[in-house]
Every structure is written in structure tokens, then in C-alpha cells.
Design a protein around this motif. Structure first.
Motif, PDB file in Angstrom:
ATOM      1  N   THR A  52      -1.644  -8.255  10.893  1.00  0.00           N
ATOM      2  CA  THR A  52      -1.201  -7.425   9.632  1.00  0.00           C
ATOM      3  C   THR A  52       0.181  -7.488   9.809  1.00  0.00           C
ATOM      4  N   VAL A  53       0.885  -7.048  11.050  1.00  0.00           N
ATOM      5  CA  VAL A  53       2.227  -7.168  11.288  1.00  0.00           C
ATOM      6  C   VAL A  53       2.989  -8.432  10.737  1.00  0.00           C
ATOM      7  N   GLU A  54       2.317  -9.381  11.159  1.00  0.00           N
ATOM      8  CA  GLU A  54       2.973 -11.086  10.671  1.00  0.00           C
ATOM      9  C   GLU A  54       3.011 -11.148   9.287  1.00  0.00           C
ATOM     10  N   GLU A  55       1.896 -10.452   8.723  1.00  0.00           N
ATOM     11  CA  GLU A  55       1.766 -10.676   7.073  1.00  0.00           C
ATOM     12  C   GLU A  55       2.790  -9.860   6.327  1.00  0.00           C
ATOM     13  N   ILE A  56       3.058  -8.459   6.853  1.00  0.00           N
ATOM     14  CA  ILE A  56       4.150  -7.714   6.658  1.00  0.00           C
ATOM     15  C   ILE A  56       5.536  -8.281   6.615  1.00  0.00           C
ATOM     16  N   LYS A  57       5.480  -8.968   7.823  1.00  0.00           N
ATOM     17  CA  LYS A  57       6.928  -9.583   8.127  1.00  0.00           C
ATOM     18  C   LYS A  57       6.954 -10.724   7.195  1.00  0.00           C
ATOM     19  N   ARG A  58       5.993 -11.488   6.922  1.00  0.00           N
ATOM     20  CA  ARG A  58       6.057 -12.781   6.154  1.00  0.00           C
ATOM     21  C   ARG A  58       6.502 -12.373   4.585  1.00  0.00           C
ATOM     22  N   ARG A  59       6.061 -11.236   4.052  1.00  0.00           N
ATOM     23  CA  ARG A  59       6.110 -10.866   2.852  1.00  0.00           C
ATOM     24  C   ARG A  59       7.638 -10.021   2.746  1.00  0.00           C
ATOM     25  N   ALA A  60       7.980  -9.411   3.870  1.00  0.00           N
ATOM     26  CA  ALA A  60       9.458  -9.020   3.631  1.00  0.00           C
ATOM     27  C   ALA A  60      10.434  -9.765   3.790  1.00  0.00           C
ATOM     28  N   HIS A  61      10.318 -10.940   4.050  1.00  0.00           N
ATOM     29  CA  HIS A  61      11.413 -11.856   4.502  1.00  0.00           C
ATOM     30  C   HIS A  61      11.253 -12.989   3.313  1.00  0.00           C
ATOM     31  N   TYR A  62      10.425 -12.833   2.270  1.00  0.00           N
ATOM     32  CA  TYR A  62      10.177 -13.578   1.151  1.00  0.00           C
ATOM     33  C   TYR A  62      11.205 -13.588  -0.187  1.00  0.00           C
ATOM     34  N   GLY A  63      12.374 -12.759   0.200  1.00  0.00           N
ATOM     35  CA  GLY A  63      13.470 -12.753  -0.829  1.00  0.00           C
ATOM     36  C   GLY A  63      13.066 -11.700  -1.828  1.00  0.00           C
ATOM     37  N   GLY A  64      11.928 -10.916  -1.703  1.00  0.00           N
ATOM     38  CA  GLY A  64      11.968  -9.926  -2.912  1.00  0.00           C
ATOM     39  C   GLY A  64      10.908 -10.452  -4.075  1.00  0.00           C
ATOM     40  N   ASP A  65      10.412 -11.480  -3.749  1.00  0.00           N
ATOM     41  CA  ASP A  65       9.359 -12.028  -4.625  1.00  0.00           C
ATOM     42  C   ASP A  65       8.230 -11.113  -4.568  1.00  0.00           C
ATOM     43  N   TRP A  66       7.719 -10.827  -3.392  1.00  0.00           N
ATOM     44  CA  TRP A  66       6.395 -10.106  -3.201  1.00  0.00           C
ATOM     45  C   TRP A  66       6.613  -8.535  -3.716  1.00  0.00           C
ATOM     46  N   PRO A  67       5.593  -8.013  -4.179  1.00  0.00           N
ATOM     47  CA  PRO A  67       5.810  -6.378  -4.413  1.00  0.00           C
ATOM     48  C   PRO A  67       6.099  -5.801  -3.207  1.00  0.00           C
ATOM     49  N   GLN A  68       6.909  -4.806  -3.355  1.00  0.00           N
ATOM     50  CA  GLN A  68       7.250  -3.696  -2.227  1.00  0.00           C
ATOM     51  C   GLN A  68       5.889  -3.031  -1.642  1.00  0.00           C
ATOM     52  N   ILE A  69       5.854  -3.191  -0.025  1.00  0.00           N
ATOM     53  CA  ILE A  69       4.864  -2.593   0.761  1.00  0.00           C
ATOM     54  C   ILE A  69       5.209  -1.341   1.043  1.00  0.00           C
ATOM     55  N   MET A  70       4.243  -0.394   0.478  1.00  0.00           N
ATOM     56  CA  MET A  70       4.403   1.091   0.602  1.00  0.00           C
ATOM     57  C   MET A  70       3.455   1.366   1.821  1.00  0.00           C
ATOM     58  N   ILE A  71       4.255   2.010   3.043  1.00  0.00           N
ATOM     59  CA  ILE A  71       3.526   2.370   4.257  1.00  0.00           C
ATOM     60  C   ILE A  71       3.837   3.769   4.600  1.00  0.00           C
ATOM     61  N   PHE A  72       2.728   4.372   5.207  1.00  0.00           N
ATOM     62  CA  PHE A  72       2.686   5.623   5.661  1.00  0.00           C
ATOM     63  C   PHE A  72       2.945   5.437   7.272  1.00  0.00           C
ATOM     64  N   PRO A  73       4.129   5.562   7.651  1.00  0.00           N
ATOM     65  CA  PRO A  73       4.368   5.160   9.168  1.00  0.00           C
ATOM     66  C   PRO A  73       3.793   6.224  10.137  1.00  0.00           C
ATOM     67  N   GLU A  74       3.397   7.486   9.742  1.00  0.00           N
ATOM     68  CA  GLU A  74       2.574   8.394  10.749  1.00  0.00           C
ATOM     69  C   GLU A  74       1.117   7.944  11.166  1.00  0.00           C
ATOM     70  N   GLY A  75       0.558   7.191  10.018  1.00  0.00           N
ATOM     71  CA  GLY A  75      -0.619   6.550  10.493  1.00  0.00           C
ATOM     72  C   GLY A  75      -1.957   7.336  10.232  1.00  0.00           C
ATOM     73  N   THR A  76      -1.719   8.799  10.006  1.00  0.00           N
ATOM     74  CA  THR A  76      -2.645   9.634   9.815  1.00  0.00           C
ATOM     75  C   THR A  76      -2.383  10.927   8.890  1.00  0.00           C
ATOM     76  N   CYS A  77      -3.088  11.770   8.486  1.00  0.00           N
ATOM     77  CA  CYS A  77      -2.612  12.996   7.779  1.00  0.00           C
ATOM     78  C   CYS A  77      -2.364  14.084   8.730  1.00  0.00           C
ATOM     79  N   THR A  78      -1.340  14.741   8.321  1.00  0.00           N
ATOM     80  CA  THR A  78      -0.826  15.929   8.831  1.00  0.00           C
ATOM     81  C   THR A  78      -0.750  17.251   8.068  1.00  0.00           C
ATOM     82  N   ASN A  79      -0.297  18.271   8.189  1.00  0.00           N
ATOM     83  CA  ASN A  79      -0.278  19.376   7.539  1.00  0.00           C
ATOM     84  C   ASN A  79       1.156  19.570   6.819  1.00  0.00           C
ATOM     85  N   ARG A  80       2.070  18.572   6.856  1.00  0.00           N
ATOM     86  CA  ARG A  80       3.296  18.643   6.206  1.00  0.00           C
ATOM     87  C   ARG A  80       4.417  19.546   6.934  1.00  0.00           C
TER      88      ARG A  80
END
Length: 499
Positions: free
Chosen positions: A144-172
Motif C-alpha cells: 500500500t505504501v509503495e503504491e501511494i509512493k508510486r502515484r504521488a511521484h507520477y507528476g500529477g497524472d493520477w487523482p489526488q489521494i485523500m488520506i485520514f492520517p489518524e487511522g480511526t474515528c475520534t470525537n474531534r
């Protein structure tokens, strides 16, 4: 409020649910046609008809959210182009409705591989070209990390990747530790913060409650692009910390060093729910940092339990503790030892460590932990424990400094023998699954007594930064449904305890 929710449950809620289902069915053929013949590994230039489908799908999704009560979605700031910021980091993550930015931008997301096989939903998901994670593949996280890296370094051709870095739900109420996945590619990211101004939406993440409201508000704010320094490129954890700090400032909330794993422990559905002032979150953090969480938990815990039983309550010093675990003495091990050095005399009962480790490794299996604890504490002649030993067991399992168990012990020991067997305890728990709420009462009385010693928290003051805009009646300020009951002054007591 309750009467309004009851009325909306039988009127507005079913209508909105039907409209949402209809809109998803309406979107399905468009997503299916646009996905036919498309490569999973190569991104092709988007032709005119696919651009038209993209617009149609955004409109359909917007109508769906409008029907759900999100009449106005406020967008602040400007979204960066994929070539400028290949990754969007969103926080806080708290509800199903955090999908709104995904449908508005049609960005890719990280999803479970099983999701693509769900009828209708799977087709809609595949349209946005997500990065799929397979639970059955042991190397899935690395891939998964390798795929994210591959797309991120593709020069903007791939759609942006939207990530929730907390990895879980919290109460804000604060931002927990960010996972490094979004920051390992070492490319510029655009932080995005989301807000729910409605009072009810702030309090509940439940789909039903939100859809029962006549009007819901949602705010998306695109913050300036964050370009990592050379040091941050080499250190994804530092990159994540600095981005989190900017997002927390924009939200006006504190940050905490609690993590996704801590939330899993805090929200585990067992007969014993961890209270506000538990030390087990800090213990769990030290377990991870020391690499003490076993792969084969059941086998290791049984082995530890047998060894601890043979010691018959013999106390260990720091060196003996290190020898029991087969690890070298270190500052982190000293911090862990301090958690169990109840009388500050340089000694600990290894049985308490085994109980705490059992809770961390299998938080939802309360009876398994109690069975292990009884086995370590029970007398050979009658396989029973005393009230004092039950107090030690439960105090350690909850990670608190003091616990009153007299009412519970009396309720179980109906024959007034002064002893309890595990079979009696299990029978009582099966008949009274909510026994902890009714019979146990915890008290946070400071660092002088109990298995929670103040030394271990001095290295992490940020983990206790729960004041400011954080809700002081929310347990630990992070995880929803963290504790069944709250009491006034809890956070103040916790702060005193850790100073």
C-alpha cells in the motif's frame, strides 16, 4: 430533543435513506461505464465523455448529501492541483459523513480490498481508483505504501489521494497521532480540516441521529500546501507531527500522543471498560515501543502466567523484571517498571504485568484475562482468591490507582466464605454482564498508591494536553464511547496525577 428525534425517525429518516439509496443506484451505471476497460496500474488521459460522467457523478452525490440534510457545504481555501500536492491529509475523522470531501473531489482513498466486491458500492468505489488494502496479504501494508509512493511521484497524472492520517474515528476534541503512510512518499501535501458546526453532529457520529436533523452543516477548509524539508523527507514521523500541529492550530484543538492502537484498546467491547484515568494507555505505548507485544499472544500469555504462578508473589527488582522479559534494562523499561512499583520501593509483582499485558493484547476478552489472573493468584488447596487479591487483579486490569471491590465480592460470595473461585466469578459475570457499572467504583487519588506511578508520563506532556477546546467530560478527550459513565473533575484529577 428526544421527541424531535422520535418524530424524525418515523418520518424524515426513512425518506432520506430511500433517496440516498436511489441516488447510489442512479450513480452505479455511470460509474460502471466509466470504469470498463480502465487499467488498474496505468492512468490514461481522461477523454471528454469520462469528464462528463465525472461531473454527473458529482452532481448525483451532491443531491444525495442535500437530501440527507447537508443543504450548505462551506468550502474555504483553494484545493491544490494534483501536480502541486499529490496527497490530501484530512482530519479529524469522526463519522460516515467525512466521505463528503471524497465525493466532492473524486479523490482516491485507501480502502479494504473486500469493499470492491460489495454490489453497487464496490463499483462506485472502483471509479475513484482507490488504493486497496488486503487483510489476507501479510505484505499488504508495504504494498500500500509503495503504491501511494508510486502515484504521488507520477507528476500529477493520477487523482489526488485523500488520506485520514489518524487511522480511526475520534470525537474531534483533539488530534491523535498521525500514521506515517501519507508522509513516507516525502512529497508536498495539502492539509484539509473538516468541521461540523451543528451541535448534534458534533455529539454523535451515528448515521441515524444525523439524518434525523432537519439541517446539517459541513465545513471543508483547504489549508496552504505543506512542502517537507530535507529533514522531514528523511523522517516521515517528524513530517507527520508538523503537519498535525498546523491542522490542530487551524481547528483550535489540542494534540495528543494517543494513537489508533490506543483507541482500539479504549473502545474494546469487553465486560470491563477502561476508565478515564487508566494507566493502560501509557502501558500499551511502552509495550509497543519496547517490542513486547507478542505475535502469538495466547501462547506467550499462558507461558508468562505459568512462570508467574510458580513465583508465588515473589517481588522482582528492575533487573529481575528485565530478565523475566529477556530484554536489556533501558529508560523505557524503567518507565514501565515504575507503573507497577506501587510502594516506590524498587519492587513489583510480575503477575500485575501479565494481567496488564493480557488486557492490551486481547482487550475484548475480559474473562480470558480474569481466568489467567485467577490462575496466578489462586491458592493451591481451594483454587480461590481473597477480596484483597480480587482488588489487585481488577485494579491492574483497569489500570487505576484505587478500586473498591467490597460490594462486588460480597455479591459473588453469597456463602460468605471469604474466597472466590473463577467459576463463581464467571457465573456471576454471565448473569450480570454490566457488573462493572453497578458494583465497581474507581478513584483517582494521586500517584502515591496503586499501579499507576507518575514517573512514566513526564516524558509525554503533550499526551495530557486535553484542556483548551477539548471537552473535559469526554474520557481522555479522544475516543468516542470511551467510558460508560463520566464524572465531574475527571480530567483535572488526571492532570494532577501526571504532574
Amino acid at each position: 430533543m428526544h421527541s424531535q428525534i422520535a418524530l424524525m425517525t418515523v418520518t424524515l429518516f426513512p425518506i432520506r435513506l430511500l433517496i440516498a439509496a436511489f441516488m447510489m443506484l442512479l450513480a452505479w451505471p455511470f460509474a460502471f461505464l466509466a470504469s470498463v476497460g480502465r487499467s488498474e496500474t496505468v492512468v490514461e488521459p481522461q477523454c471528454l465523455w469520462r469528464r462528463l460522467v465525472d461531473i454527473i457523478l458529482r452532481v448525483i452525490m451532491r443531491i444525495m448529501w442535500f437530501a440527507g440534510g447537508f443543504h450548505w457545504i462551506t468550502v474555504k481555501g483553494q484545493r491544490a492541483l494534483p501536480a502541486e500536492a499529490p496527497i490530501l491529509t484530512l482530519a479529524p475523522h469522526s463519522s460516515y459523513f467525512d466521505a463528503i470531501p471524497v465525493t466532492m473531489t473524486m479523490s482516491s482513498i485507501v480502502m479494504k480490498a473486500e469493499s470492491k466486491d460489495i454490489p453497487v458500492w464496490g463499483t462506485l468505489i472502483k471509479y475513484i481508483r482507490p488504493v486497496f488494502v488486503s487483510r489476507s496479504d501479510q505484505n499488504s501494508r508495504k504494498k500500500t505504501v509503495e503504491e501511494i509512493k508510486r502515484r504521488a511521484h507520477y507528476g500529477g497524472d493520477w487523482p489526488q489521494i485523500m488520506i485520514f492520517p489518524e487511522g480511526t474515528c475520534t470525537n474531534r476534541s483533539c488530534l491523535i497521532t498521525f500514521k506515517p503512510g501519507a508522509f513516507i512518499p516525502a512529497v508536498p501535501v495539502q492539509p484539509v480540516v473538516i468541521r461540523y458546526p451543528n451541535k448534534l453532529v458534533r455529539l454523535f457520529k451515528i448515521l441515524w441521529l444525523t439524518l434525523c436533523q432537519i439541517h446539517n452543516e459541513f465545513v471543508i477548509e483547504f489549508l496552504p500546501i505543506y512542502t517537507p524539508s530535507e529533514e522531514e523527507k528523511r523522517n516521515p514521523a517528524l513530517f507527520a507531527v508538523n503537519v498535525r500541529r498546523i491542522m490542530a492550530k487551524a481547528l483550535g484543538v489540542p494534540i495528543t500522543d494517543y494513537s489508533f492502537e490506543d483507541c482500539q484498546l479504549a473502545m474494546a467491547e469487553g465486560q470491563l471498560r477502561l476508565p478515564v484515568d487508566t494507566c493502560l494507555l501509557e502501558f500499551a505505548k511502552l509495550v509497543r515501543r519496547l517490542g513486547l507485544k507478542p505475535q502469538n499472544a495466547e501462547k506467550v500469555l499462558q507461558d508468562y502466567g505459568n512462570r508467574a504462578r510458580k513465583m508465588e508473589g515473589q517481588k522482582l527488582d528492575l533487573e529481575g523484571f528485565a530478565q523475566f522479559l529477556d530484554v536489556p534494562v533501558s529508560d523505557m523499561l524503567r518507565d514501565m517498571f515504575a507503573l507497577f512499583d506501587e510502594h516506590e520501593d524498587g519492587s513489583m509483582d510480575i503477575r500485575e504485568y501479565v494481567i496488564a499485558l493480557s488486557v492490551v493484547c486481547r482487550p475484548a476478552k475480559t474473562l480470558d484475562t480474569m481466568k489467567l489472573a485467577f490462575k496466578m493468584f489462586e491458592a493451591e488447596e481451594d483454587s480461590a482468591i481473597t477480596e484483597r487479591e480480587l482488588a489487585v487483579i481488577l485494579k491492574t486490569a483497569l489500570g487505576v490507582t484505587h478500586l473498591k471491590v467490597s460490594r462486588l465480592f460480597t455479591a459473588i460470595d453469597i456463602d460468605d466464605t471469604g474466597k472466590l473461585t473463577f467459576d463463581k466469578f464467571r457465573g456471576f459475570v454471565e448473569e450480570n454482564p454490566d457488573f462493572a457499572d453497578e458494583y465497581l467504583h474507581t478513584e483517582s487519588i494521586g500517584p502515591q498508591t496503586g499501579p499507576c506511578h507518575d514517573q512514566h508520563t513526564q516524558n509525554n506532556p503533550s499526551s495530557l494536553n486535553l484542556h483548551g477546546t477539548a471537552n473535559t467530560k469526554t474520557a481522555n478527550g479522544i475516543c468516542p464511547d470511551f467510558s460508560p459513565k463520566y464524572h465531574d473533575g475527571t480530567i483535572d484529577a488526571l492532570m494532577k496525577k501526571h504532574k
